[in-house]
Scaffold this motif. Structure first.
Motif, PDB file in Angstrom:
ATOM      1  N   ILE A  60     -57.382 -38.045  37.201  1.00  0.00           N
ATOM      2  CA  ILE A  60     -56.640 -36.834  36.553  1.00  0.00           C
ATOM      3  C   ILE A  60     -57.357 -35.475  37.178  1.00  0.00           C
ATOM      4  O   ILE A  60     -56.312 -34.965  37.532  1.00  0.00           O
ATOM      5  N   GLN A  61     -58.631 -35.639  37.366  1.00  0.00           N
ATOM      6  CA  GLN A  61     -59.114 -34.311  38.228  1.00  0.00           C
ATOM      7  C   GLN A  61     -58.325 -34.146  39.638  1.00  0.00           C
ATOM      8  O   GLN A  61     -58.081 -33.286  40.142  1.00  0.00           O
ATOM      9  N   SER A  62     -58.328 -35.408  40.151  1.00  0.00           N
ATOM     10  CA  SER A  62     -57.728 -35.435  41.504  1.00  0.00           C
ATOM     11  C   SER A  62     -56.568 -35.013  41.562  1.00  0.00           C
ATOM     12  O   SER A  62     -55.883 -34.356  42.431  1.00  0.00           O
ATOM     13  N   THR A  63     -55.613 -35.580  40.555  1.00  0.00           N
ATOM     14  CA  THR A  63     -54.244 -35.330  40.514  1.00  0.00           C
ATOM     15  C   THR A  63     -54.111 -33.733  40.561  1.00  0.00           C
ATOM     16  O   THR A  63     -53.173 -33.064  41.029  1.00  0.00           O
ATOM     17  N   MET A  64     -54.681 -33.352  39.186  1.00  0.00           N
ATOM     18  CA  MET A  64     -54.641 -31.829  38.673  1.00  0.00           C
ATOM     19  C   MET A  64     -54.986 -30.693  40.294  1.00  0.00           C
ATOM     20  O   MET A  64     -54.365 -29.984  40.409  1.00  0.00           O
ATOM     21  N   ARG A  69     -50.541 -26.149  42.093  1.00  0.00           N
ATOM     22  CA  ARG A  69     -49.514 -25.107  42.365  1.00  0.00           C
ATOM     23  C   ARG A  69     -48.414 -25.764  41.742  1.00  0.00           C
ATOM     24  O   ARG A  69     -47.695 -24.915  40.757  1.00  0.00           O
ATOM     25  N   THR A  70     -48.215 -27.293  41.586  1.00  0.00           N
ATOM     26  CA  THR A  70     -46.858 -27.553  41.034  1.00  0.00           C
ATOM     27  C   THR A  70     -46.990 -27.512  39.422  1.00  0.00           C
ATOM     28  O   THR A  70     -45.928 -27.088  38.638  1.00  0.00           O
ATOM     29  N   MET A  71     -48.329 -27.856  39.014  1.00  0.00           N
ATOM     30  CA  MET A  71     -48.519 -27.741  37.530  1.00  0.00           C
ATOM     31  C   MET A  71     -48.570 -26.299  37.046  1.00  0.00           C
ATOM     32  O   MET A  71     -48.142 -26.125  35.949  1.00  0.00           O
ATOM     33  N   LYS A  72     -48.730 -25.281  37.810  1.00  0.00           N
ATOM     34  CA  LYS A  72     -48.771 -24.054  37.197  1.00  0.00           C
ATOM     35  C   LYS A  72     -47.252 -23.445  37.165  1.00  0.00           C
ATOM     36  O   LYS A  72     -46.926 -22.927  36.188  1.00  0.00           O
TER      37      LYS A  72
END
Length: 75
Positions: A60-64, A69-72
């Protein structure tokens, strides 16, 4: 694929070659479920252990981090 049952110590067994192990995605030390069905058919199914909380957290941390930028933008 034909295999021969052989004597292994005081027991009997079937030897799996490396190609078969690769196809089944199993390795020495992995656990498998062995079932005997009506008519004498035997199935061997790999038991895939669930990932630990630490492993899930790392993914999860690696993905985040990778998609920050996409998540923001999605938030």
């Amino acid at each position: 694929m034909k295999k021969t049952i052989t004597k292994i110590g005081n027991s009997q067994g079937v030897m799996f070659d490396a190609a078969l192990m690769d196809l089944a995605r199993i390795k020495v030390g992995d656990q498998v479920n062995v079932e005997v069905h009506e008519g004498g058919t035997i199935t061997i199914t790999p038991i895939n252990p669930r990932p630990s909380r630490e492993q899930v957290s790392k993914v999860i941390q690696s993905t985040m981090k990778h998609y920050a930028r996409t998540m923001k933008k999605l938030a």
